[in-house]
Design a protein around this motif. Sequence first.
Motif, mmCIF file in Angstrom:
data_model
loop_
_atom_site.group_PDB
_atom_site.id
_atom_site.type_symbol
_atom_site.label_atom_id
_atom_site.label_comp_id
_atom_site.label_asym_id
_atom_site.label_seq_id
_atom_site.Cartn_x
_atom_site.Cartn_y
_atom_site.Cartn_z
ATOM 1 N N LYS A 8 -10.318 4.061 -5.062
ATOM 2 C CA LYS A 8 -9.642 5.173 -4.424
ATOM 3 C C LYS A 8 -10.929 5.684 -3.603
ATOM 4 O O LYS A 8 -10.838 6.570 -2.457
ATOM 5 C CB LYS A 8 -9.413 6.177 -5.709
ATOM 6 C CG LYS A 8 -8.153 6.095 -5.942
ATOM 7 C CD LYS A 8 -7.762 7.161 -7.089
ATOM 8 C CE LYS A 8 -6.247 7.470 -7.333
ATOM 9 N NZ LYS A 8 -5.994 8.170 -8.370
ATOM 10 N N ALA B 141 -8.227 2.746 1.727
ATOM 11 C CA ALA B 141 -7.279 4.104 1.650
ATOM 12 C C ALA B 141 -5.905 3.928 1.740
ATOM 13 O O ALA B 141 -5.320 4.578 1.349
ATOM 14 C CB ALA B 141 -8.019 4.743 2.608
ATOM 15 N N ASP B 142 -5.702 2.587 2.427
ATOM 16 C CA ASP B 142 -4.136 2.417 2.387
ATOM 17 C C ASP B 142 -3.647 1.309 1.625
ATOM 18 O O ASP B 142 -2.380 1.248 1.581
ATOM 19 C CB ASP B 142 -4.004 1.790 3.943
ATOM 20 C CG ASP B 142 -4.114 2.952 5.139
ATOM 21 O OD1 ASP B 142 -3.920 4.066 4.718
ATOM 22 O OD2 ASP B 142 -4.699 2.498 6.277
ATOM 23 N N SER C 257 3.006 -4.563 -5.720
ATOM 24 C CA SER C 257 2.798 -4.085 -4.345
ATOM 25 C C SER C 257 2.227 -5.294 -3.625
ATOM 26 O O SER C 257 1.329 -6.000 -4.116
ATOM 27 C CB SER C 257 2.085 -2.737 -4.359
ATOM 28 O OG SER C 257 0.717 -2.905 -5.062
ATOM 29 N N GLN D 15 -1.618 0.097 -1.060
ATOM 30 C CA GLN D 15 -0.258 0.628 -1.459
ATOM 31 C C GLN D 15 -0.101 0.987 -2.827
ATOM 32 O O GLN D 15 0.438 2.145 -3.287
ATOM 33 C CB GLN D 15 0.788 -0.423 -1.234
ATOM 34 C CG GLN D 15 2.160 0.322 -1.503
ATOM 35 C CD GLN D 15 3.048 -0.365 -0.702
ATOM 36 O OE1 GLN D 15 3.088 -1.369 0.081
ATOM 37 N NE2 GLN D 15 4.234 0.457 -0.522
ATOM 38 N N GLU E 291 -8.015 -5.964 2.352
ATOM 39 C CA GLU E 291 -8.201 -5.217 1.160
ATOM 40 C C GLU E 291 -8.271 -6.242 -0.067
ATOM 41 O O GLU E 291 -9.017 -6.082 -1.050
ATOM 42 C CB GLU E 291 -6.802 -4.555 0.727
ATOM 43 C CG GLU E 291 -6.376 -3.280 1.809
ATOM 44 C CD GLU E 291 -5.039 -2.801 1.556
ATOM 45 O OE1 GLU E 291 -4.734 -1.872 2.003
ATOM 46 O OE2 GLU E 291 -4.182 -3.724 1.142
ATOM 47 N N ILE F 148 -2.625 2.712 -4.386
ATOM 48 C CA ILE F 148 -2.999 4.026 -4.450
ATOM 49 C C ILE F 148 -2.125 4.860 -3.740
ATOM 50 O O ILE F 148 -1.938 6.230 -4.369
ATOM 51 C CB ILE F 148 -4.335 3.994 -3.758
ATOM 52 C CG1 ILE F 148 -5.336 3.148 -4.434
ATOM 53 C CG2 ILE F 148 -5.001 5.288 -3.381
ATOM 54 C CD1 ILE F 148 -6.712 2.970 -3.736
ATOM 55 N N ARG F 149 -1.468 4.513 -2.774
ATOM 56 C CA ARG F 149 -0.492 5.363 -1.948
ATOM 57 C C ARG F 149 0.648 5.689 -2.776
ATOM 58 O O ARG F 149 1.202 6.785 -2.603
ATOM 59 C CB ARG F 149 -0.270 4.913 -0.570
ATOM 60 C CG ARG F 149 -1.530 4.791 0.048
ATOM 61 C CD ARG F 149 -0.801 4.219 1.493
ATOM 62 N NE ARG F 149 -0.080 4.736 2.540
ATOM 63 C CZ ARG F 149 -0.300 5.482 3.538
ATOM 64 N NH1 ARG F 149 -1.517 5.368 3.716
ATOM 65 N NH2 ARG F 149 0.593 6.078 4.103
ATOM 66 N N GLN F 150 0.970 4.763 -3.529
ATOM 67 C CA GLN F 150 2.367 4.978 -4.151
ATOM 68 C C GLN F 150 2.226 4.360 -5.750
ATOM 69 O O GLN F 150 2.374 3.244 -5.959
ATOM 70 C CB GLN F 150 3.306 4.143 -3.576
ATOM 71 C CG GLN F 150 4.905 4.516 -3.994
ATOM 72 C CD GLN F 150 5.887 3.673 -3.377
ATOM 73 O OE1 GLN F 150 5.654 3.082 -2.156
ATOM 74 N NE2 GLN F 150 7.139 3.765 -3.720
ATOM 75 N N GLY F 151 1.481 5.384 -6.563
ATOM 76 C CA GLY F 151 1.078 5.073 -7.721
ATOM 77 C C GLY F 151 1.802 4.451 -8.689
ATOM 78 O O GLY F 151 1.495 3.504 -9.710
#
Length: 135
Positions: free
Chosen positions: A100, A106-107, A119, A109, A125, A111-114
């Motif tokens: 994080k 940052a993108d 994913s 997935q 990444e 992290i964005r959609q826990g």
Amino acid sequence: MSHWLVKSEPNTYAFADLQRDGRTVWDGVRNFTARGNLKAMKSGEEVLYYHSQEGLAVVGIAKVVKEAFPDPSDESGRFVAVELAPVRELKRPVALAEMKANPKLADLQVIRQGRLSVSPVTDDEWAEILRMAEG
DNA sequence: GCCAACGTTGGC
DNA sequence: GCCAACGTTGGC
């Protein structure tokens, strides 16, 4: 070759359990987004293995050894499973908090959609997480 | 143990 | 087909 990330609670099925078993049926996924990701997995593709609830870190790499087939634990016939085998443990776990804190991720997935249990991970990444784990 | 996020279900 | 209610996940 795509890359992926799967979550597992270590007190249910940890990476060490996968190493012990040699391979396992990755079943029980009951989310349509995650199902789509399972269906897109190809044999030989590598998967980050993340420990949720406890650990909160990517701890190992697995690979797809059997592509999507009907989930034997699903009576409705709507969901699929794959089979995974261990590749190796990371030299050092990469914590969720570190990911994080890394702008390159940052993108990511997960992290964005826990709550998403399966994913995709982009090539960049993937490289970044391995760099964090192994330098 | 709490709570936020969010996906699914089911009534209308 | 919409949307409220509900259940589950997972970080904190």
